[in-house]
Scaffold this active site. Structure first.
Site, mmCIF file in Angstrom:
data_model
loop_
_atom_site.group_PDB
_atom_site.id
_atom_site.type_symbol
_atom_site.label_atom_id
_atom_site.label_comp_id
_atom_site.label_asym_id
_atom_site.label_seq_id
_atom_site.Cartn_x
_atom_site.Cartn_y
_atom_site.Cartn_z
ATOM 1 N N THR A 157 -7.239 -29.324 -4.180
ATOM 2 C CA THR A 157 -8.398 -29.875 -4.892
ATOM 3 C C THR A 157 -8.373 -31.405 -4.892
ATOM 4 N N GLY A 196 -0.251 -28.894 -9.873
ATOM 5 C CA GLY A 196 0.774 -28.767 -10.910
ATOM 6 C C GLY A 196 2.120 -29.265 -10.401
ATOM 7 N N GLU A 440 -8.091 -21.571 -9.161
ATOM 8 C CA GLU A 440 -7.982 -20.559 -8.097
ATOM 9 C C GLU A 440 -9.328 -19.887 -7.839
HETATM 10 C C1 LIG Z 1 12.108 -22.009 -13.124
HETATM 11 C C2 LIG Z 1 10.866 -21.854 -13.858
HETATM 12 C C3 LIG Z 1 10.268 -20.611 -13.601
HETATM 13 C C4 LIG Z 1 8.866 -20.503 -13.981
HETATM 14 C C5 LIG Z 1 8.367 -19.207 -13.638
HETATM 15 C C6 LIG Z 1 7.776 -19.219 -12.313
HETATM 16 C C7 LIG Z 1 7.545 -17.903 -11.744
HETATM 17 C C8 LIG Z 1 6.668 -18.105 -10.570
HETATM 18 C C9 LIG Z 1 6.038 -16.947 -10.063
HETATM 19 C C10 LIG Z 1 4.610 -17.315 -9.872
HETATM 20 C C11 LIG Z 1 3.735 -16.218 -9.952
HETATM 21 C C12 LIG Z 1 2.521 -16.350 -10.416
HETATM 22 C C13 LIG Z 1 1.880 -17.491 -11.022
HETATM 23 C C14 LIG Z 1 0.764 -18.038 -10.220
HETATM 24 C C15 LIG Z 1 0.074 -19.089 -10.980
HETATM 25 C C16 LIG Z 1 -0.253 -20.190 -10.109
HETATM 26 C C17 LIG Z 1 -0.976 -21.234 -10.870
HETATM 27 C C18 LIG Z 1 -2.062 -21.746 -10.014
HETATM 28 C C19 LIG Z 1 -2.683 -22.972 -10.559
HETATM 29 C C20 LIG Z 1 -3.991 -23.290 -9.880
HETATM 30 C C21 LIG Z 1 -3.907 -23.554 -8.430
HETATM 31 C C22 LIG Z 1 -5.264 -23.830 -7.779
HETATM 32 O O1 LIG Z 1 -6.270 -23.801 -8.383
HETATM 33 S S1 LIG Z 1 -5.220 -24.147 -6.118
HETATM 34 C C23 LIG Z 1 -6.878 -24.442 -5.643
HETATM 35 C C24 LIG Z 1 -7.702 -23.182 -5.617
HETATM 36 N N1 LIG Z 1 -9.013 -23.431 -5.119
HETATM 37 C C25 LIG Z 1 -9.923 -22.503 -4.970
HETATM 38 O O2 LIG Z 1 -9.699 -21.337 -5.293
HETATM 39 C C26 LIG Z 1 -11.203 -22.934 -4.347
HETATM 40 C C27 LIG Z 1 -12.283 -21.880 -4.442
HETATM 41 N N2 LIG Z 1 -13.146 -21.931 -3.255
HETATM 42 C C28 LIG Z 1 -13.036 -21.063 -2.220
HETATM 43 O O3 LIG Z 1 -12.183 -20.178 -2.223
HETATM 44 C C29 LIG Z 1 -13.975 -21.241 -1.077
HETATM 45 O O4 LIG Z 1 -14.400 -22.492 -0.837
HETATM 46 C C30 LIG Z 1 -15.179 -20.343 -1.184
HETATM 47 C C31 LIG Z 1 -14.700 -18.911 -1.044
HETATM 48 C C32 LIG Z 1 -15.910 -20.489 -2.498
HETATM 49 C C33 LIG Z 1 -16.166 -20.663 -0.055
HETATM 50 O O5 LIG Z 1 -15.489 -20.905 1.123
HETATM 51 P P1 LIG Z 1 -16.224 -21.365 2.451
HETATM 52 O O6 LIG Z 1 -17.265 -22.370 2.134
HETATM 53 O O7 LIG Z 1 -15.213 -21.743 3.455
HETATM 54 O O8 LIG Z 1 -16.820 -20.030 2.887
HETATM 55 P P2 LIG Z 1 -18.279 -19.491 2.874
HETATM 56 O O9 LIG Z 1 -18.807 -19.394 1.478
HETATM 57 O O10 LIG Z 1 -19.096 -20.229 3.850
HETATM 58 O O11 LIG Z 1 -18.015 -18.044 3.421
HETATM 59 C C34 LIG Z 1 -17.826 -17.763 4.801
HETATM 60 C C35 LIG Z 1 -17.282 -16.356 4.918
HETATM 61 O O12 LIG Z 1 -15.893 -16.371 4.624
HETATM 62 C C36 LIG Z 1 -15.616 -15.424 3.603
HETATM 63 N N3 LIG Z 1 -14.459 -15.859 2.850
HETATM 64 C C37 LIG Z 1 -14.357 -16.911 2.008
HETATM 65 N N4 LIG Z 1 -13.124 -16.974 1.505
HETATM 66 C C38 LIG Z 1 -12.435 -15.958 2.034
HETATM 67 C C39 LIG Z 1 -11.092 -15.498 1.887
HETATM 68 N N5 LIG Z 1 -10.227 -16.102 1.068
HETATM 69 N N6 LIG Z 1 -10.716 -14.423 2.576
HETATM 70 C C40 LIG Z 1 -11.571 -13.771 3.377
HETATM 71 N N7 LIG Z 1 -12.870 -14.161 3.582
HETATM 72 C C41 LIG Z 1 -13.275 -15.228 2.900
HETATM 73 C C42 LIG Z 1 -16.888 -15.405 2.810
HETATM 74 O O13 LIG Z 1 -16.965 -14.284 1.971
HETATM 75 C C43 LIG Z 1 -17.909 -15.439 3.900
HETATM 76 O O14 LIG Z 1 -18.011 -14.147 4.459
HETATM 77 P P3 LIG Z 1 -19.397 -13.661 5.036
HETATM 78 O O15 LIG Z 1 -20.275 -13.421 3.846
HETATM 79 O O16 LIG Z 1 -19.058 -12.393 5.743
HETATM 80 O O17 LIG Z 1 -19.947 -14.738 5.910
HETATM 81 C C1 LIG Z 2 -5.155 -26.092 -15.263
HETATM 82 C C2 LIG Z 2 -5.581 -26.281 -13.851
HETATM 83 C C3 LIG Z 2 -4.622 -26.302 -12.854
HETATM 84 C C4 LIG Z 2 -5.001 -26.519 -11.533
HETATM 85 N N1 LIG Z 2 -4.038 -26.572 -10.569
HETATM 86 C C5 LIG Z 2 -4.386 -26.839 -9.287
HETATM 87 C C6 LIG Z 2 -3.390 -26.965 -8.281
HETATM 88 O O1 LIG Z 2 -2.202 -26.812 -8.543
HETATM 89 N N2 LIG Z 2 -3.776 -27.277 -7.020
HETATM 90 C C7 LIG Z 2 -5.081 -27.444 -6.686
HETATM 91 O O2 LIG Z 2 -5.360 -27.716 -5.524
HETATM 92 N N3 LIG Z 2 -6.046 -27.319 -7.626
HETATM 93 C C8 LIG Z 2 -5.730 -27.022 -8.901
HETATM 94 N N4 LIG Z 2 -6.705 -26.911 -9.868
HETATM 95 C C9 LIG Z 2 -8.104 -27.134 -9.489
HETATM 96 C C10 LIG Z 2 -8.929 -25.859 -9.496
HETATM 97 O O3 LIG Z 2 -8.612 -25.043 -8.426
HETATM 98 C C11 LIG Z 2 -10.415 -26.232 -9.473
HETATM 99 O O4 LIG Z 2 -10.697 -26.961 -10.646
HETATM 100 C C12 LIG Z 2 -11.268 -24.975 -9.407
HETATM 101 O O5 LIG Z 2 -11.161 -24.369 -8.136
HETATM 102 C C13 LIG Z 2 -12.749 -25.266 -9.719
HETATM 103 O O6 LIG Z 2 -13.254 -26.229 -8.871
HETATM 104 P P1 LIG Z 2 -14.003 -27.550 -9.402
HETATM 105 O O7 LIG Z 2 -13.122 -28.184 -10.411
HETATM 106 O O8 LIG Z 2 -14.389 -28.309 -8.201
HETATM 107 O O9 LIG Z 2 -15.274 -27.024 -10.154
HETATM 108 P P2 LIG Z 2 -16.773 -27.200 -9.696
HETATM 109 O O10 LIG Z 2 -16.976 -26.479 -8.405
HETATM 110 O O11 LIG Z 2 -17.174 -28.612 -9.747
HETATM 111 O O12 LIG Z 2 -17.472 -26.362 -10.841
HETATM 112 C C14 LIG Z 2 -18.289 -26.901 -11.861
HETATM 113 C C15 LIG Z 2 -19.445 -25.928 -12.136
HETATM 114 O O13 LIG Z 2 -20.259 -25.836 -10.970
HETATM 115 C C16 LIG Z 2 -20.480 -24.482 -10.633
HETATM 116 N N5 LIG Z 2 -20.586 -24.342 -9.168
HETATM 117 C C17 LIG Z 2 -19.875 -24.977 -8.208
HETATM 118 N N6 LIG Z 2 -20.241 -24.556 -6.992
HETATM 119 C C18 LIG Z 2 -21.172 -23.608 -7.167
HETATM 120 C C19 LIG Z 2 -21.929 -22.779 -6.299
HETATM 121 N N7 LIG Z 2 -21.762 -22.810 -4.971
HETATM 122 N N8 LIG Z 2 -22.817 -21.918 -6.837
HETATM 123 C C20 LIG Z 2 -22.986 -21.846 -8.176
HETATM 124 N N9 LIG Z 2 -22.290 -22.606 -9.050
HETATM 125 C C21 LIG Z 2 -21.399 -23.473 -8.552
HETATM 126 C C22 LIG Z 2 -19.286 -23.726 -11.175
HETATM 127 O O14 LIG Z 2 -19.590 -22.369 -11.430
HETATM 128 C C23 LIG Z 2 -18.992 -24.501 -12.454
HETATM 129 O O15 LIG Z 2 -19.811 -23.983 -13.480
HETATM 130 C C24 LIG Z 2 -6.367 -26.705 -11.199
HETATM 131 C C25 LIG Z 2 -7.329 -26.676 -12.217
HETATM 132 C C26 LIG Z 2 -6.947 -26.466 -13.524
HETATM 133 C C27 LIG Z 2 -7.982 -26.452 -14.594
#
Ligand SMILES: CCCCCCCCCC/C=C\CCCCCCCCCC(=O)SCCNC(=O)CCNC(=O)[C@H](O)C(C)(C)COP(=O)(O)OP(=O)(O)OC[C@H]1O[C@@H](n2cnc3c(N)ncnc32)[C@H](O)[C@@H]1OP(=O)(O)O
Ligand SMILES: Cc1cc2nc3c(=O)[nH]c(=O)nc-3n(C[C@H](O)[C@H](O)[C@H](O)COP(=O)(O)OP(=O)(O)OC[C@H]3O[C@@H](n4cnc5c(N)ncnc54)[C@H](O)[C@@H]3O)c2cc1C
Length: 674
Positions: A157, A196, A440
């Site tokens: 992000t 994180g 996520e």
């Molecule tokens: C020692 C101490 C110990 C402590 C304990 C530790 C123990 C550890 C164990 C850990 C276990 C668990 C804990 C886990 C917690 C982790 C905490 C995480 C914190 C947060 C991290 C983050 O947030 S990372 C950032 C995440 N970001 C996102 O999720 C972004 C969201 N956006 C998207 O995914 C994509 O952009 C989108 C899907 C919204 C769109 O993608 P894109 O624009 O590229 O695609 P399109 O919309 O154009 O779609 C095209 C076609 O592709 C298909 N598609 C999209 N995504 C996927 C996919 N992932 N897989 C398959 N296909 C996919 C989409 O559906 C379209 O298909 P068609 O409709 O057929 O065209």
């Molecule tokens: C506690 C925490 C930990 C995180 N840790 C990590 C990390 O370790 N690594 C990492 O890479 N990221 C991390 N993130 C980031 C996180 O993955 C993003 O914040 C999350 O994916 C949402 O994206 P954004 O912030 O861009 O929200 P935005 O996309 O800006 O969303 C804002 C609003 O817009 C709307 N919106 C956006 N796009 C659309 C659309 N296409 N259609 C309709 N509505 C839409 C959403 O629904 C929402 O209401 C963390 C976030 C938090 C809060």
């Protein structure tokens, strides 16, 4: 009068509740744990990790400064990581510690009221190495990461983009002269933001950047990047890194920012399982599916369903135990004040939380097994099941996190004023779980991904083409008549499927109408997104209800009669609750009548009364040790008021009889000398 239980003084109301419980609590614990063997193993792991007292703090985290809190979390992470490498890995049967033991993950919660700064290392850095590296890359990076010689995070992000991954701005430009990639942050909005552990803890990270080679952009790809010196921990030249500041929760996770100034990394640091850049700069695509680089996100979405089920189990344990000891109001003047758990409205708030914890726990196991099957197929080069799995994991992540956050807040409401205390444990649970709805993949965005799949599946059903298992019910969407209402569990599940099919049909019809009226496909889709989100939600609820019901029937096949009854009551409660929440939709898409709904409401209320005597037994069956609950209200012994007072007396504000603020401000103001 207090009673003793396992040498513990127990609140008499809680003791009475336990005496009333009519089923074998341990049998239900086994169901929740996925079998007796798992329960025994969990208990062993908890004993080793928690009996030493290493998880405890001398001073409550809530009384520490942000810097002290962070340092304390690092201290305990190091203790726990060392335990994980040694005793716990062996106990859990893992060759090395890491991502594959939910028990080890859950036990860690005793060490952290918020989260460990190592969460992203184990939750995303290690899984990305496992999922995105070539075998050679993996053999270099994985042992170092698993042994924690290096600590990493996942920096995808940016300030300007989180959801829209294709819009990321960080660039990785290949230089064939030196066989290096040049990482650069061209704008403020391209700064990595949120990862994180990035702020202060990690020395490596996975960076997702736009790959340029031979003048052409090939989209986002993952790279492994060293950002701090392995010895001194000082940020390397060309790196600008820091912590992003206070947040609603996650305050021990040092979420960070990161910018690059033409920072060079070796070519081999591109993670090359799915695509490669050869020495001369030629780009080679290896993967058969374009979205395999999103694999770590899919993995975490699967894991999160389990994560929120666990946190909801904690909140419902706290709120139910508290509701058993709390007495309030006098509806019958001649009787003592009732336990608040006797109020039907209280049961309505809490029993759905218990049922949802079970539903999500069982769905998470089922989802994990489906994920393993998809991964096995992909190993053999077959990605056919990925679209359905992406749709499924997206909606389950969205609904499970959103429902859990809502129900945890409802548990807080159920605890009245005391639920607002940090020491109740519920605010930290809420702050943690409400973030899971956003990270996520945001709730709306992920449901719209599921909706894309649903619409395509609907069109396939319309064309009488075969459907994949989770959407096979769409085949019945064209019968021309409304689904027949029937209040049996299977009947309600069929009705939920009819709602999902009906809502999808409405979306498709409206989009077609809008396109005929001249809107482009993109605009027609956009105008229908409120309904598309609702259709995806309905689909997900049908999947959860169906899975929960089937799994409970399977898992209780050999259970004792009373366990069968109480588990059946919980699943039925779940189905009634959601049917009553969706009466308008049922009236639109099924043959349900007003009378049917009135009868259903009465049946629901009667079910609450049937569950009531077993409520404490049901939360005891989650078998959550006090160390995991961190709660004055929810401890096993029910010493609520004593604990609240003990915690109040620990407040640093109570250290001095008169606050300095008196002489500095209050006195001068009151004496008119300010
Ligand atoms: C020692 C101490 C110990 C402590 C304990 C530790 C123990 C550890 C164990 C850990 C276990 C668990 C804990 C886990 C917690 C982790 C905490 C995480 C914190 C947060 C991290 C983050 O947030 S990372 C950032 C995440 N970001 C996102 O999720 C972004 C969201 N956006 C998207 O995914 C994509 O952009 C989108 C899907 C919204 C769109 O993608 P894109 O624009 O590229 O695609 P399109 O919309 O154009 O779609 C095209 C076609 O592709 C298909 N598609 C999209 N995504 C996927 C996919 N992932 N897989 C398959 N296909 C996919 C989409 O559906 C379209 O298909 P068609 O409709 O057929 O065209
Ligand atoms: C506690 C925490 C930990 C995180 N840790 C990590 C990390 O370790 N690594 C990492 O890479 N990221 C991390 N993130 C980031 C996180 O993955 C993003 O914040 C999350 O994916 C949402 O994206 P954004 O912030 O861009 O929200 P935005 O996309 O800006 O969303 C804002 C609003 O817009 C709307 N919106 C956006 N796009 C659309 C659309 N296409 N259609 C309709 N509505 C839409 C959403 O629904 C929402 O209401 C963390 C976030 C938090 C809060």
């Amino acid at each position: 009068m207090t009673q003793t239980n396992n040498n513990m003084t127990v609140n008499p109301d809680l003791a009475m509740e336990r005496a009333k419980c009519n089923f074998n609590v341990l049998e239900v614990t086994h169901i929740f744990d996925g079998g007796e063997r798992n329960t025994l193993q969990r208990k062993k792991i908890e004993d080793v990790a928690l009996n030493s007292g290493a998880s405890k703090d001398a001073l409550g985290e809530e009384h520490m400064s942000p810097k002290e809190k962070y340092e304390n979390a690092v201290r305990k992470s190091c203790i726990y990581a060392t335990m994980m490498k040694n005793e716990l890995a062996e106990l859990s049967g893992l060759e090395s510690f890491g991502v594959s033991s939910p028990v080890i993950r859950r036990t860690a919660d005793a060490f952290f009221k918020e989260v460990s700064p190592f969460l992203l290392h184990l939750g995303m850095f290690v899984p990305t190495i496992m999922g995105q590296c070539t075998p050679e890359q993996q053999s270099y990076w994985l042992p170092r990461a698993l042994d924690m010689q290096i600590i990493g995070t996942y920096a995808q992000t940016e300030l300007g983009h989180g959801t829209f991954i294709r819009g990321l701005e960080t660039t990785a430009t290949y230089d064939p002269e030196t066989e290096e990639f040049v990482l650069h942050s061209p704008t403020l909005s391209s700064y990595k933001w949120w990862a994180g552990g990035l702020g202060k803890t990690v020395n490596y990270c996975i960076v997702v950047a736009q790959l340029y080679t031979k003048g052409e952009c090939h989209g986002t790809h993952p790279f492994i990047v060293q950002i701090r010196d392995e010895d001194t921990h000082v940020p390397l030249p060309g790196i600008k890194v820091g912590e992003i500041g206070p947040k609603m929760g996650f305050n021990t996770a040092d979420n960070g920012f990161l910018g690059f100034d033409h920072y060079r990394i070796p070519r081999e640091h591109m993670l090359m399982k799915n695509a490669q850049v050869l020495k001369d700069g030629t780009y080679v695509k290896v993967a058969r599916h374009g979205k395999l680089t999103y694999g770590t996100m899919v993995f975490v979405r699967v894991v999160l369903v389990n994560e929120v089920a666990f946190n909801l189990a904690k909140a419902s344990t706290i709120a139910v135990r508290y509701s058993a000891i709390r007495r309030q109001s006098k509806p019958k003047p001649d009787e003592v004040e009732p336990q608040i758990l006797d109020y039907v409205t209280q049961q309505h708030k809490l029993f759905i939380a218990i049922a949802t914890a079970h539903a999500l726990q069982l769905c998470s196991t089922w989802l994990w097994e489906s994920f393993s099957a998809v991964l096995a197929q992909m190993k053999g080069g077959n990605t056919d099941t990925l679209p359905e799995f992406h749709a499924l994991s997206s909606c389950l992540k969205a609904i499970s996190t959103s429902d859990s956050a809502h129900l945890i807040e409802q548990c807080r409401h159920a605890c009245g004023g005391h639920g607002y205390m940090i020491s109740s444990g519920i605010p930290n649970l809420y702050n943690f779980v409400s973030a899971t709805r956003t990270y996520e993949g945001d709730y709306t965005v992920l449901l719209l991904q599921t909706a894309r799949f649903l619409v395509k599946a609907y069109e396939q059903a319309e064309a009488k083409k075969p459907l994949t298992p989770t959407v096979s019910y769409l085949a019945h969407a064209f019968s021309g008549s409304r689904a027949t209402w029937d209040n049996s569990p299977d009947g309600i599940i069929r009705s939920f499927q009819a709602l999902a099919a009906g809502k999808t049909a409405v979306c498709v019809t409206n989009m077609r109408k809008r396109m005929r009226a001249g809107l482009s496909q993109v605009d027609a889709w956009e105008m229908s997104t409120i309904q598309l989100v609702a259709a995806a939600e309905a689909h997900c609820r049908a999947v959860i209800a169906d899975t929960y019901r089937k799994e409970i029937v399977r898992l209780t096949a050999n259970s004792s009669p009373n366990v069968k009854v109480v588990m059946d009551q919980l699943t039925t409660l779940y189905l009634y609750y959601w049917a009553l929440e969706r009466t308008g939709d049922l009236l639109m898409f099924t043959s349900v009548s007003q009378k049917d709904l009135v009868d259903l409401q009465i049946a629901y209320e009667e079910l609450l009364l049937k569950i009531r005597p077993n409520a404490v037994g049901l939360v005891d069956a989650f078998d959550l040790r006090d160390e995991l609950l961190h709660s004055t209200l929810g401890s096993y012994d029910g010493r609520v008021y004593e604990r609240l007072m003990e915690e109040a007396l620990k407040s640093p504000m109570n250290k001095e009889p008169v606050s300095d603020a008196y002489s500095k401000y209050l006195r001068p103001m009151m004496k008119g000398k300010l």
